[in-house]
Design a protein around this motif. Structure first.
Motif, PDB file in Angstrom:
ATOM      1  N   UNK A 271       0.830  -1.209   0.000  1.00  0.00           N
ATOM      2  CA  UNK A 271       0.000   0.000   0.000  1.00  0.00           C
ATOM      3  C   UNK A 271       0.861   1.254   0.000  1.00  0.00           C
ATOM      4  N   UNK A 272       1.951   1.243   0.769  1.00  0.00           N
ATOM      5  CA  UNK A 272       2.864   2.388   0.806  1.00  0.00           C
ATOM      6  C   UNK A 272       3.472   2.646  -0.567  1.00  0.00           C
ATOM      7  N   UNK A 273       3.934   1.585  -1.236  1.00  0.00           N
ATOM      8  CA  UNK A 273       4.534   1.742  -2.559  1.00  0.00           C
ATOM      9  C   UNK A 273       3.510   2.254  -3.568  1.00  0.00           C
ATOM     10  N   UNK A 274       2.298   1.734  -3.488  1.00  0.00           N
ATOM     11  CA  UNK A 274       1.232   2.172  -4.391  1.00  0.00           C
ATOM     12  C   UNK A 274       0.911   3.652  -4.176  1.00  0.00           C
ATOM     13  N   UNK A 275       0.788   4.042  -2.909  1.00  0.00           N
ATOM     14  CA  UNK A 275       0.515   5.450  -2.582  1.00  0.00           C
ATOM     15  C   UNK A 275       1.649   6.363  -3.039  1.00  0.00           C
ATOM     16  N   UNK A 276       2.882   5.917  -2.834  1.00  0.00           N
ATOM     17  CA  UNK A 276       4.040   6.738  -3.196  1.00  0.00           C
ATOM     18  C   UNK A 276       4.093   6.964  -4.697  1.00  0.00           C
ATOM     19  N   UNK A 277       3.838   5.913  -5.465  1.00  0.00           N
ATOM     20  CA  UNK A 277       3.884   6.060  -6.925  1.00  0.00           C
ATOM     21  C   UNK A 277       2.737   6.930  -7.435  1.00  0.00           C
ATOM     22  N   UNK A 278       1.547   6.765  -6.854  1.00  0.00           N
ATOM     23  CA  UNK A 278       0.398   7.566  -7.294  1.00  0.00           C
ATOM     24  C   UNK A 278       0.508   9.017  -6.857  1.00  0.00           C
ATOM     25  N   UNK A 279       1.058   9.259  -5.667  1.00  0.00           N
ATOM     26  CA  UNK A 279       1.173  10.637  -5.191  1.00  0.00           C
ATOM     27  C   UNK A 279       2.235  11.418  -5.951  1.00  0.00           C
ATOM     28  N   UNK A 280       3.129  10.700  -6.635  1.00  0.00           N
ATOM     29  CA  UNK A 280       4.146  11.369  -7.444  1.00  0.00           C
ATOM     30  C   UNK A 280       3.538  11.962  -8.717  1.00  0.00           C
ATOM     31  N   UNK A 281       2.373  11.451  -9.130  1.00  0.00           N
ATOM     32  CA  UNK A 281       1.695  12.004 -10.301  1.00  0.00           C
ATOM     33  C   UNK A 281       1.280  13.443 -10.017  1.00  0.00           C
ATOM     34  N   UNK A 282       1.255  14.219 -11.082  1.00  0.00           N
ATOM     35  CA  UNK A 282       0.927  15.628 -10.929  1.00  0.00           C
ATOM     36  C   UNK A 282      -0.540  15.818 -10.526  1.00  0.00           C
ATOM     37  N   UNK A 283      -0.757  16.621  -9.514  1.00  0.00           N
ATOM     38  CA  UNK A 283      -2.112  16.975  -9.102  1.00  0.00           C
ATOM     39  C   UNK A 283      -2.747  16.060  -8.078  1.00  0.00           C
ATOM     40  N   UNK A 284      -2.078  14.999  -7.656  1.00  0.00           N
ATOM     41  CA  UNK A 284      -2.658  14.088  -6.668  1.00  0.00           C
ATOM     42  C   UNK A 284      -2.057  14.341  -5.290  1.00  0.00           C
ATOM     43  N   UNK A 285      -2.906  14.337  -4.275  1.00  0.00           N
ATOM     44  CA  UNK A 285      -2.470  14.530  -2.899  1.00  0.00           C
ATOM     45  C   UNK A 285      -3.106  13.498  -1.987  1.00  0.00           C
ATOM     46  N   UNK A 286      -2.487  13.309  -0.829  1.00  0.00           N
ATOM     47  CA  UNK A 286      -3.021  12.400   0.179  1.00  0.00           C
ATOM     48  C   UNK A 286      -3.631  13.235   1.296  1.00  0.00           C
ATOM     49  N   UNK A 287      -4.914  13.009   1.541  1.00  0.00           N
ATOM     50  CA  UNK A 287      -5.654  13.813   2.511  1.00  0.00           C
ATOM     51  C   UNK A 287      -6.243  12.915   3.588  1.00  0.00           C
ATOM     52  N   UNK A 288      -6.049  13.259   4.871  1.00  0.00           N
ATOM     53  CA  UNK A 288      -6.748  12.532   5.937  1.00  0.00           C
ATOM     54  C   UNK A 288      -8.233  12.891   5.885  1.00  0.00           C
ATOM     55  N   UNK A 289      -9.079  11.881   5.810  1.00  0.00           N
ATOM     56  CA  UNK A 289     -10.515  12.109   5.660  1.00  0.00           C
ATOM     57  C   UNK A 289     -11.259  11.894   6.970  1.00  0.00           C
ATOM     58  N   UNK A 290     -10.831  10.863   7.731  1.00  0.00           N
ATOM     59  CA  UNK A 290     -11.613  10.486   8.905  1.00  0.00           C
ATOM     60  C   UNK A 290     -10.717   9.787   9.914  1.00  0.00           C
ATOM     61  N   UNK A 291     -10.997  10.009  11.202  1.00  0.00           N
ATOM     62  CA  UNK A 291     -10.344   9.270  12.284  1.00  0.00           C
ATOM     63  C   UNK A 291     -11.440   8.539  13.039  1.00  0.00           C
ATOM     64  N   UNK A 292     -11.188   7.279  13.330  1.00  0.00           N
ATOM     65  CA  UNK A 292     -12.141   6.491  14.092  1.00  0.00           C
ATOM     66  C   UNK A 292     -11.381   5.492  14.948  1.00  0.00           C
ATOM     67  N   UNK A 293     -12.099   4.894  15.880  1.00  0.00           N
ATOM     68  CA  UNK A 293     -11.498   3.859  16.719  1.00  0.00           C
ATOM     69  C   UNK A 293     -12.213   2.562  16.388  1.00  0.00           C
ATOM     70  N   UNK A 294     -11.433   1.542  16.016  1.00  0.00           N
ATOM     71  CA  UNK A 294     -12.044   0.276  15.594  1.00  0.00           C
ATOM     72  C   UNK A 294     -12.556  -0.511  16.795  1.00  0.00           C
ATOM     73  N   UNK A 295     -13.107  -1.679  16.537  1.00  0.00           N
ATOM     74  CA  UNK A 295     -13.722  -2.468  17.604  1.00  0.00           C
ATOM     75  C   UNK A 295     -12.714  -2.992  18.621  1.00  0.00           C
ATOM     76  N   UNK A 296     -11.428  -3.016  18.265  1.00  0.00           N
ATOM     77  CA  UNK A 296     -10.393  -3.436  19.209  1.00  0.00           C
ATOM     78  C   UNK A 296      -9.853  -2.273  20.042  1.00  0.00           C
ATOM     79  N   UNK A 297     -10.346  -1.064  19.794  1.00  0.00           N
ATOM     80  CA  UNK A 297      -9.927   0.098  20.563  1.00  0.00           C
ATOM     81  C   UNK A 297      -8.713   0.816  20.001  1.00  0.00           C
ATOM     82  N   UNK A 298      -8.341   0.512  18.745  1.00  0.00           N
ATOM     83  CA  UNK A 298      -7.179   1.146  18.123  1.00  0.00           C
ATOM     84  C   UNK A 298      -7.616   2.315  17.249  1.00  0.00           C
TER      85      UNK A 298
END
Length: 155
Positions: free
Chosen positions: A93-120
Protein backbone atom coordinates in the motif's frame (compact mmCIF):
# COMPACT_ATOMS: atom_id res chain seq x y z
CA UNK A 1 -19.46 -9.50 32.64
CA UNK A 2 -19.68 -5.82 31.76
CA UNK A 3 -20.62 -4.47 28.38
CA UNK A 4 -17.83 -3.41 26.05
CA UNK A 5 -18.04 0.08 24.62
CA UNK A 6 -18.42 0.41 20.88
CA UNK A 7 -15.86 3.08 20.01
CA UNK A 8 -16.88 3.18 16.35
CA UNK A 9 -20.16 4.84 17.25
CA UNK A 10 -18.52 7.23 19.71
CA UNK A 11 -15.46 8.44 17.78
CA UNK A 12 -15.95 9.41 14.16
CA UNK A 13 -14.04 12.60 13.36
CA UNK A 14 -14.36 13.78 9.76
CA UNK A 15 -12.59 16.29 7.56
CA UNK A 16 -15.66 17.90 6.01
CA UNK A 17 -13.74 20.34 3.82
CA UNK A 18 -11.86 17.52 2.11
CA UNK A 19 -14.86 16.19 0.15
CA UNK A 20 -15.66 19.74 -0.98
CA UNK A 21 -12.13 20.59 -2.10
CA UNK A 22 -10.99 17.22 -3.48
CA UNK A 23 -12.28 14.47 -5.73
CA UNK A 24 -11.40 11.16 -4.05
CA UNK A 25 -9.77 8.53 -6.26
CA UNK A 26 -8.78 5.86 -3.74
CA UNK A 27 -9.15 5.35 0.03
CA UNK A 28 -6.94 3.53 2.54
CA UNK A 29 -7.23 2.80 6.27
CA UNK A 30 -4.02 3.28 8.24
CA UNK A 31 -3.06 2.77 11.85
CA UNK A 32 -1.51 5.65 13.79
CA UNK A 33 1.48 5.77 16.13
CA UNK A 34 0.32 7.79 19.13
CA UNK A 35 1.55 8.73 22.58
CA UNK A 36 -0.40 7.90 25.74
CA UNK A 37 -2.41 11.06 26.18
CA UNK A 38 -3.17 11.45 22.46
CA UNK A 39 -5.50 8.45 22.37
CA UNK A 40 -7.37 9.82 25.37
CA UNK A 41 -7.91 13.15 23.58
CA UNK A 42 -9.08 11.30 20.45
CA UNK A 43 -11.65 9.41 22.53
CA UNK A 44 -12.91 12.81 23.71
CA UNK A 45 -13.24 13.92 20.02
CA UNK A 46 -10.71 16.72 20.46
CA UNK A 47 -9.05 16.44 17.06
CA UNK A 48 -8.93 18.78 14.07
CA UNK A 49 -8.14 17.49 10.58
CA UNK A 50 -8.86 20.77 8.76
CA UNK A 51 -5.26 21.75 7.97
CA UNK A 52 -3.70 18.27 7.92
CA UNK A 53 -2.06 16.47 5.01
CA UNK A 54 0.04 13.34 4.47
CA UNK A 55 3.62 13.23 3.27
CA UNK A 56 6.36 10.64 2.72
CA UNK A 57 9.62 11.02 4.66
CA UNK A 58 12.39 8.41 4.31
CA UNK A 59 9.98 5.83 2.90
CA UNK A 60 7.46 6.21 5.74
CA UNK A 61 4.10 7.96 5.67
CA UNK A 62 3.42 10.79 8.13
CA UNK A 63 0.45 13.05 8.77
CA UNK A 64 1.34 16.70 9.35
CA UNK A 65 -0.54 19.63 10.87
CA UNK A 66 -3.09 17.39 12.61
CA UNK A 67 -4.13 19.03 15.86
CA UNK A 68 -4.87 16.81 18.86
CA UNK A 69 -5.74 18.93 21.89
CA UNK A 70 -3.73 18.25 25.06
CA UNK A 71 -5.48 15.89 27.46
CA UNK A 72 -7.06 17.91 30.27
CA UNK A 73 -6.44 15.33 33.04
CA UNK A 74 -2.71 14.90 32.34
CA UNK A 75 -0.37 16.95 34.47
CA UNK A 76 3.15 17.27 33.11
CA UNK A 77 3.31 14.25 30.79
CA UNK A 78 1.15 15.73 28.06
CA UNK A 79 1.80 15.59 24.31
CA UNK A 80 2.46 18.30 21.74
CA UNK A 81 -0.75 19.43 20.06
CA UNK A 82 0.67 19.62 16.53
CA UNK A 83 3.42 17.21 15.50
CA UNK A 84 4.19 14.69 12.76
CA UNK A 85 2.52 11.36 13.44
CA UNK A 86 3.55 8.16 11.70
CA UNK A 87 0.92 6.19 9.79
CA UNK A 88 1.05 2.42 9.50
CA UNK A 89 0.26 0.71 6.19
CA UNK A 90 1.34 -2.46 4.38
CA UNK A 91 4.46 -2.21 2.25
CA UNK A 92 2.45 -2.74 -0.95
CA UNK A 93 0.00 0.00 0.00
CA UNK A 94 2.86 2.39 0.81
CA UNK A 95 4.53 1.74 -2.56
CA UNK A 96 1.23 2.17 -4.39
CA UNK A 97 0.52 5.45 -2.58
CA UNK A 98 4.04 6.74 -3.20
CA UNK A 99 3.88 6.06 -6.92
CA UNK A 100 0.40 7.57 -7.29
CA UNK A 101 1.17 10.64 -5.19
CA UNK A 102 4.15 11.37 -7.44
CA UNK A 103 1.69 12.00 -10.30
CA UNK A 104 0.93 15.63 -10.93
CA UNK A 105 -2.11 16.97 -9.10
CA UNK A 106 -2.66 14.09 -6.67
CA UNK A 107 -2.47 14.53 -2.90
CA UNK A 108 -3.02 12.40 0.18
CA UNK A 109 -5.65 13.81 2.51
CA UNK A 110 -6.75 12.53 5.94
CA UNK A 111 -10.52 12.11 5.66
CA UNK A 112 -11.61 10.49 8.91
CA UNK A 113 -10.34 9.27 12.28
CA UNK A 114 -12.14 6.49 14.09
CA UNK A 115 -11.50 3.86 16.72
CA UNK A 116 -12.04 0.28 15.59
CA UNK A 117 -13.72 -2.47 17.60
CA UNK A 118 -10.39 -3.44 19.21
CA UNK A 119 -9.93 0.10 20.56
CA UNK A 120 -7.18 1.15 18.12
CA UNK A 121 -7.14 4.57 16.48
CA UNK A 122 -7.34 4.40 12.68
CA UNK A 123 -7.18 7.08 10.01
CA UNK A 124 -8.86 6.92 6.64
CA UNK A 125 -6.67 8.49 3.96
CA UNK A 126 -7.86 9.44 0.49
CA UNK A 127 -5.81 9.95 -2.61
CA UNK A 128 -7.44 12.95 -4.21
CA UNK A 129 -7.29 15.48 -7.01
CA UNK A 130 -8.17 19.11 -6.32
CA UNK A 131 -11.53 20.28 -7.66
CA UNK A 132 -11.86 23.29 -9.88
CA UNK A 133 -14.37 26.05 -9.10
CA UNK A 134 -16.95 24.78 -11.61
CA UNK A 135 -16.75 21.28 -10.05
CA UNK A 136 -17.49 22.74 -6.62
CA UNK A 137 -20.49 24.65 -8.00
CA UNK A 138 -21.82 21.50 -9.64
CA UNK A 139 -21.54 19.60 -6.34
CA UNK A 140 -23.44 22.35 -4.52
CA UNK A 141 -26.22 22.24 -7.14
CA UNK A 142 -26.53 18.46 -6.78
CA UNK A 143 -26.59 18.75 -2.98
CA UNK A 144 -29.35 21.39 -3.13
CA UNK A 145 -31.38 19.26 -5.55
CA UNK A 146 -31.16 16.22 -3.24
CA UNK A 147 -32.21 18.35 -0.28
CA UNK A 148 -35.17 19.70 -2.24
CA UNK A 149 -36.27 16.18 -3.22
CA UNK A 150 -36.12 15.09 0.42
CA UNK A 151 -38.26 18.06 1.48
CA UNK A 152 -40.85 17.18 -1.18
CA UNK A 153 -40.89 13.54 -0.03
CA UNK A 154 -41.50 14.54 3.61
CA UNK A 155 -44.43 16.84 2.72
Amino acid sequence: MGKKKKFEAIVNIKNRKASYQFEFIDKYVAGMVLKGTEIKSIRENKVSLAESFCVFHRGELFVRQMHIAPYSMAASYNHEAVRDRKLLLNKKELEKLKSKSAEKGLTMIPVRIFINDRGLAKMEIALGRGKKLHDKRQDLKEKDAKREIQRMALN
